[in-house]
Design a protein around this motif. Structure first.
Motif, PDB file in Angstrom:
ATOM      1  N   ASP A  20       0.847  -1.196   0.000  1.00 42.11           N
ATOM      2  CA  ASP A  20       0.000   0.000   0.000  1.00 42.11           C
ATOM      3  C   ASP A  20       0.879   1.240   0.000  1.00 42.11           C
ATOM      4  OD1 ASP A  20      -2.622  -0.927  -0.002  1.00 42.11           O
ATOM      5  OD2 ASP A  20      -2.680  -1.144   2.181  1.00 42.11           O
ATOM      6  N   GLU A  37      -2.897   9.188   4.520  1.00 41.57           N
ATOM      7  CA  GLU A  37      -3.927   9.072   3.493  1.00 41.57           C
ATOM      8  C   GLU A  37      -3.439   8.115   2.419  1.00 41.57           C
ATOM      9  OE1 GLU A  37      -6.681  11.809   0.590  1.00 41.57           O
ATOM     10  OE2 GLU A  37      -4.770  12.638   1.278  1.00 41.57           O
ATOM     11  N   TYR A  38      -4.255   7.095   2.150  1.00 34.80           N
ATOM     12  CA  TYR A  38      -3.946   6.118   1.115  1.00 34.80           C
ATOM     13  C   TYR A  38      -4.325   6.665  -0.258  1.00 34.80           C
ATOM     14  CZ  TYR A  38      -3.372   2.787   4.925  1.00 34.80           C
ATOM     15  OH  TYR A  38      -2.949   2.149   6.058  1.00 34.80           O
ATOM     16  N   ASP A  40      -6.451   5.655  -2.325  1.00 32.97           N
ATOM     17  CA  ASP A  40      -7.897   5.674  -2.580  1.00 32.97           C
ATOM     18  C   ASP A  40      -8.618   6.784  -1.813  1.00 32.97           C
ATOM     19  OD1 ASP A  40      -7.951   4.730   0.020  1.00 32.97           O
ATOM     20  OD2 ASP A  40      -8.886   2.805  -0.476  1.00 32.97           O
ATOM     21  N   GLU A  42      -8.685   7.091   1.502  1.00 33.28           N
ATOM     22  CA  GLU A  42      -8.986   6.696   2.878  1.00 33.28           C
ATOM     23  C   GLU A  42      -7.949   7.309   3.819  1.00 33.28           C
ATOM     24  OE1 GLU A  42      -8.979   2.745   5.726  1.00 33.28           O
ATOM     25  OE2 GLU A  42      -9.078   2.457   3.571  1.00 33.28           O
ATOM     26  N   GLU A  44      -6.383   7.426   7.731  1.00 34.54           N
ATOM     27  CA  GLU A  44      -6.238   6.587   8.915  1.00 34.54           C
ATOM     28  C   GLU A  44      -5.287   7.272   9.901  1.00 34.54           C
ATOM     29  OE1 GLU A  44      -4.397   2.185   9.974  1.00 34.54           O
ATOM     30  OE2 GLU A  44      -4.997   2.609   7.928  1.00 34.54           O
TER      31      GLU A  44
END
Length: 108
Positions: A20, A37-38, A40, A42, A44
């Motif tokens: 990831d 922040e990923y 996509d 998202e 976390e």
């Protein structure tokens, strides 16, 4: 063997184990929380212990990255500033259209 990198806001990393990619949005040293922040979008939050468990590699910003929550906010602020600037330009043009004659009377 985990690579230990200090979290740096704005830096991109790849979690080798999970494959990831993410970037660090913020680091709160007082509460020892890292917001990431990923790709996509998202978001976390990790604590410092969780961060240290990750097997990370520093990477460049991925190609085609269209921005995320933070960049969208920046773009919205830029658009708002541009709108204000355009309004100011229009006001200046209207003021330039007004002329005063020799006796101080205004005409359009």
């Amino acid at each position: 063997m985990a690579r230990e990198y200090e979290p740096v806001a704005g830096q991109w990393y790849e979690n080798i184990d999970e494959n990831d990619s993410f970037r660090v949005l913020s680091v709160d040293e007082d509460s020892e929380l890292i917001e990431i922040e990923y790709l996509d979008g998202e978001i976390e939050e990790l604590d410092l212990d969780g961060w240290r468990e990750l097997d990370l590699e520093k990477i460049n910003q991925p190609e085609g990255w269209s921005g995320g929550a933070e960049e969208e906010e920046d773009e919205e602020e830029d658009e708002l500033e541009e709108t204000w600037d355009e309004d100011d330009d229009e006001d200046e043009e209207e003021e330039e259209d007004w002329d005063e004659d020799e006796e101080g009377r205004s005409s359009y």
